[in-house]
Design a protein around this motif. Structure first.
Motif, short mmCIF file in Angstrom:
data_model
loop_
_atom_site.label_atom_id
_atom_site.label_comp_id
_atom_site.label_asym_id
_atom_site.label_seq_id
_atom_site.Cartn_x
_atom_site.Cartn_y
_atom_site.Cartn_z
N ALA B 89 12.71 41.41 48.73
CA ALA B 89 12.18 42.00 47.49
C ALA B 89 12.51 41.10 46.28
CB ALA B 89 12.74 43.41 47.29
N ASP B 90 13.67 40.46 46.33
CA ASP B 90 14.09 39.60 45.20
C ASP B 90 13.38 38.25 45.16
OD1 ASP B 90 15.81 41.47 44.21
OD2 ASP B 90 17.64 40.57 45.04
N LEU B 91 12.76 37.84 46.25
CA LEU B 91 12.11 36.52 46.27
C LEU B 91 10.91 36.50 45.33
CD1 LEU B 91 12.04 35.61 50.09
CD2 LEU B 91 13.41 34.53 48.31
N PRO B 92 10.59 35.33 44.76
CA PRO B 92 9.39 35.25 43.93
C PRO B 92 8.14 35.54 44.76
CG PRO B 92 10.55 33.12 44.01
CD PRO B 92 11.32 34.07 44.87
N ASP B 93 7.16 36.18 44.14
CA ASP B 93 5.91 36.54 44.83
C ASP B 93 4.98 35.33 44.82
OD1 ASP B 93 3.63 37.68 45.80
OD2 ASP B 93 3.30 39.04 44.11
N PRO B 94 4.60 34.84 46.00
CA PRO B 94 3.70 33.68 46.00
C PRO B 94 2.25 34.03 45.68
CG PRO B 94 4.13 34.36 48.27
CD PRO B 94 4.95 35.28 47.37
N VAL B 95 1.89 35.31 45.82
CA VAL B 95 0.46 35.69 45.77
C VAL B 95 -0.11 35.58 44.36
CG1 VAL B 95 -1.19 37.54 46.24
CG2 VAL B 95 0.81 37.26 47.70
N ALA B 96 -1.29 35.01 44.27
CA ALA B 96 -2.10 34.95 43.06
C ALA B 96 -1.62 33.92 42.04
CB ALA B 96 -2.23 36.32 42.39
N SER B 97 -0.58 33.15 42.38
CA SER B 97 -0.17 32.11 41.44
C SER B 97 -1.21 31.00 41.47
CB SER B 97 1.21 31.58 41.79
OG SER B 97 1.16 30.88 43.01
N ILE B 98 -1.57 30.53 40.29
CA ILE B 98 -2.58 29.47 40.18
C ILE B 98 -1.88 28.15 39.87
CG2 ILE B 98 -4.59 28.65 38.87
CD1 ILE B 98 -5.41 31.51 38.42
N SER B 99 -2.25 27.10 40.57
CA SER B 99 -1.61 25.81 40.31
C SER B 99 -2.67 24.71 40.20
CB SER B 99 -0.62 25.47 41.42
OG SER B 99 -1.28 25.44 42.66
N SER B 136 8.71 42.51 56.67
CA SER B 136 8.99 42.39 55.24
C SER B 136 8.42 41.09 54.67
CB SER B 136 10.49 42.50 54.98
OG SER B 136 11.19 41.43 55.56
N LEU B 137 8.52 40.00 55.43
CA LEU B 137 7.98 38.73 54.94
C LEU B 137 6.46 38.79 54.85
CD1 LEU B 137 10.26 36.20 56.84
CD2 LEU B 137 10.29 36.72 54.39
N CYS B 138 5.83 39.41 55.83
CA CYS B 138 4.36 39.52 55.80
C CYS B 138 3.92 40.40 54.63
CB CYS B 138 3.85 40.09 57.12
SG CYS B 138 4.06 38.95 58.49
N LEU B 139 4.60 41.51 54.42
CA LEU B 139 4.23 42.41 53.32
C LEU B 139 4.43 41.71 51.97
CD1 LEU B 139 3.34 45.22 52.35
CD2 LEU B 139 5.76 45.86 52.28
N LYS B 140 5.58 41.06 51.81
CA LYS B 140 5.86 40.39 50.54
C LYS B 140 4.78 39.36 50.22
CE LYS B 140 8.33 39.05 46.99
NZ LYS B 140 9.29 39.73 46.11
N SER B 141 4.30 38.67 51.24
CA SER B 141 3.28 37.64 51.01
C SER B 141 1.87 38.21 51.01
CB SER B 141 3.42 36.53 52.06
OG SER B 141 3.43 37.07 53.37
N GLY B 142 1.75 39.56 50.92
CA GLY B 142 0.45 40.18 50.71
C GLY B 142 -0.39 40.35 51.96
N GLY B 376 14.91 27.43 56.93
CA GLY B 376 14.29 27.90 55.70
C GLY B 376 15.28 28.19 54.58
N PHE B 377 16.44 28.73 54.94
CA PHE B 377 17.42 29.04 53.90
C PHE B 377 18.02 27.76 53.32
CE2 PHE B 377 17.06 32.91 56.34
CZ PHE B 377 17.03 33.88 55.35
N ALA B 383 13.69 32.47 52.87
CA ALA B 383 13.54 33.22 54.12
C ALA B 383 12.73 32.36 55.05
CB ALA B 383 12.82 34.54 53.89
N GLU B 384 12.63 32.78 56.29
CA GLU B 384 11.93 31.96 57.28
C GLU B 384 11.32 32.87 58.33
OE1 GLU B 384 14.14 28.49 59.02
OE2 GLU B 384 13.78 29.64 60.85
N ILE B 385 10.04 32.71 58.57
CA ILE B 385 9.40 33.48 59.64
C ILE B 385 9.46 32.67 60.93
CG2 ILE B 385 7.03 32.63 59.27
CD1 ILE B 385 7.28 36.26 59.72
N GLY B 386 9.73 31.39 60.82
CA GLY B 386 9.84 30.53 61.99
C GLY B 386 9.80 29.09 61.55
N ILE B 387 9.84 28.19 62.52
CA ILE B 387 9.75 26.76 62.24
C ILE B 387 8.54 26.26 63.01
CG2 ILE B 387 10.86 24.51 62.62
CD1 ILE B 387 13.52 25.78 62.07
#
Lengths: 418, 418
Positions: B89-99, B136-142, B376-377, B383-387
């Motif tokens: 929950a504390d991680l920055p949200d990657p979704v919708a950021s424009i670069s 949780s990682l999948c939900l956080k990333s939308g 990942g850490f 966080a890390e869903i895998g390598i």
């Protein structure tokens, strides 16, 4: 030779060449591109001769005029090919650039280095200029490539391949870095897309049927788009003159391209004022309109659009028009029928613009611009191997960066993990 | 219900939920994560009860001690699970950021917006804590997710799933955003990996056998690594104390992890001075050594390494050692035997360090640091869903960013293409 053995030999050659190309310097790869340019220029006569053989065979096999046109290597096309090689040589080299370097609490520095994908298989139709275009982008991005063009262009492609091979050898790169299949056997494609040990990615270019077949059978990842069912949505309160310009340009600037609009969505509030003048403007361009019921009430006499029309990629002067209640209805239509290529909203409302950008799940989403801008050159990528509507790896126009991956690099001075 | 129908229903639910999750706000997704934390905390008794049923069935089915240990939801594991939810929950949200927003010559502004992949299928073994971590990682990333844990954990996973579902509903997100399979039928996995219409990517976590089977049969892209055959190469002239520290740490800090060194390569010039003291240090850790002929000449009495040893991922206190002529021989060995996970050079020479970084084709390449940092850490991903050792999409540790894609966004003020 058996086709399996032939393809495996090609694959092994490409895999071995890929490490050399990946480790080669920018200068060496650029020198190869410019050598290829010189050699193709010197071989104009041989190219034309080979192409004439293909054209003659094509004519006697009854190829249609459009196919024969694409097959032809005219002097102007050769010029464009040569100019393309110079442009690719001029592009910045993506390989080995390190980005995002950060020092972590442990003291290690972690960053990402851009690396070639390895071996790229390109499957395309009978357009010999694509041979040079695709090969040059793969080489520039540090990859080896195996090219499979349409069998109608086999002589032209062999003549081009000889120049490319000689150019590689001239600068000390392995000739197997660019291999062009010289068999018309269709089984070769089946092998190419099922050799993950030798091929890292397949880029198919051509009609939807070809790409669907390749995607269904491939055991290698495919970067592709199937079709371009692109939408323009004219929002409630949109500037009528901007809306008209974009709606006309997105449809009529070119008919046969994947980023051409195929369905126009108009907010109910604007339909009565906009549709009559739009219909006359389309009529002037000779565009046939097919409308929903509400459209037909405003512009009588049009053909009624069917379910098939909402799915259609016409690639022709035909346009489907639908009146929608609001942005939600527009986005619902797009979610159902869009091929996730390119969709545009014309609006004056900031929050609706942002919702459209965020919620429309297409590879390019636009506000107040023509769908025709969805293109590697217009996006500043310098070149384009294709446009991807996939979600993994590359989405949208794919340039040199899309032909590379990123690995993590870690710099320490003796750090161990505790 | 027929398993095909059951999975298609799950898939349709996930696909529909995915758009809602993608369009949801950061606050809403974080609230769901914290609600899940609270509900799991309140359900400790039910979780423990369900887990005891799984454990009892496992014992009577004769599961081995290691499997039973991974299956156990101890109070400490539940604490770690809850703490993980807070951290995600504390991680920055990657979704919708424009670069990368740039203005092009045509006047349009072109950038890239980070978007969720859609529906992610996770296939893992009987570790119920992975259910919470992956969801949780999948939900956080939308993303919406379909989880398929080992059948031994079916009661535990069902109890966890109930908490997750209630948490989603509580914050107004669709419960189908996180679905946990409640059938032990193995055919469900076969369906999950062959529904590209409902599933965008599969992340398998588990043994090499499981992942190989999934990769071979999948019709959906898979993000994976098969194994971690990691190398440390001690270069000619390397600092002996740094080389020793890294060689010992990379092998002995943990034996069962994928980033543990499995083969040590030593430059000939350093072998005679380094290997005897390294051999005693490994002996103190109880590490069994298997050496090439040259190693055996320097450290007599070791078992001779066979071809199998160079391929082996021991995941155990066993190490293969090979003396190599130089960096070229080391990189040739790595090119042949590495699983492209993580490889390290210990060196004082700048140009050899850069060659190693550039030319070794692994997902993490390191200079003067222990392979154990490939995580990942440690890389700051949070966080890390895998390598991933794949080349497309994600390579190396995969965090929230690897669960997203980028689409192009174009902002215009009426531009049309000329």
């Amino acid at each position: 030779m058996d086709i399996k053995d032939y393809m495996a030999a090609l694959g092994r050659g490409a895999r071995a060449a890929a490490s050399d190309v990946a480790a080669s310097s920018t200068e060496q790869r650029n020198a190869a591109l410019l050598a290829a340019r010189r050699r193709l220029d010197q071989a104009r006569e041989a190219l034309t001769h080979a192409n004439e053989q293909d054209l003659a065979r094509g004519r006697s096999n009854g190829l249609d005029a459009a196919l024969l046109d694409r097959l032809a290597l005219t002097p102007a096309r050769i010029d464009t090919m040569l100019e393309g090689l110079r442009q690719v040589a001029d592009l910045p080299d993506p390989v080995a650039s390190i980005s995002d370097m950060r020092t972590m609490p442990s003291g290690i520095q972690v960053g990402r280095m851009r690396v070639p994908l390895g071996v790229i298989g390109i499957i395309y139709e009978s357009r010999p200029n694509v041979t040079v275009e695709a090969a040059s982008l793969c080489l520039k991005s540090g990859n080896a490539t195996i090219l499979r063009g349409g069998s109608e262009a086999i002589e032209s492609n062999a003549a081009i391949a000889a120049c490319l091979r000689d150019a590689l050898t001239e600068v000390g790169l392995p000739a197997a870095a660019i291999q062009v299949l010289d068999t018309p056997d269709r089984a070769a494609v089946g092998e190419l897309i099922t050799m993950p040990e030798y091929v890292d990615v397949i880029v198919p270019r051509g009609g939807k049927g070809l790409i669907e077949r390749i995607s269904a059978d491939a055991r290698v990842p495919v970067i592709k788009h199937l079709d371009g069912v692109c939408h323009v949505y004219i929002d409630s309160g949109a500037d009528p003159s901007m809306a008209t310009d974009i709606a006309i340009n997105a449809k009529t600037q070119r008919y046969g391209t994947c980023n051409t609009m195929e369905t126009l969505l108009v907010a109910q509030s604007e339909a009565a004022t906009l549709l009559p003048s739009l219909a006359s403007a389309y009529a002037e361009h000779g565009v046939e309109l097919r409308g929903c019921e509400q459209t037909l009430e405003i512009v009588p006499g049009l053909q009624q659009a069917t379910e098939e029309d909402w799915h259609a990629e016409y690639l022709a002067p035909i346009l489907a028009i639908k009146v929608v209640a609001d942005i939600d209805a527009a986005m619902a239509h797009i979610a159902t029928y869009s091929s996730q290529h390119t969709d545009t909203i014309v609006t004056r409302d900031h929050s609706r613009a942002m919702r459209f950008l965020r919620e429309v799940d297409s590879s390019s989403v636009m506000v107040n611009a023509s769908t025709r801008f969805a293109d590697g050159f217009e996006y500043g990528l310098g070149a384009e191997i294709g446009i991807s509507t996939d979600k993994l790896h590359a989405r949208g126009p794919v340039g040199l960066e899309g032909l590379t991956s990123q690995k993590y690099v870690v710099l320490g001075d003796g750090q161990i993990r505790t």
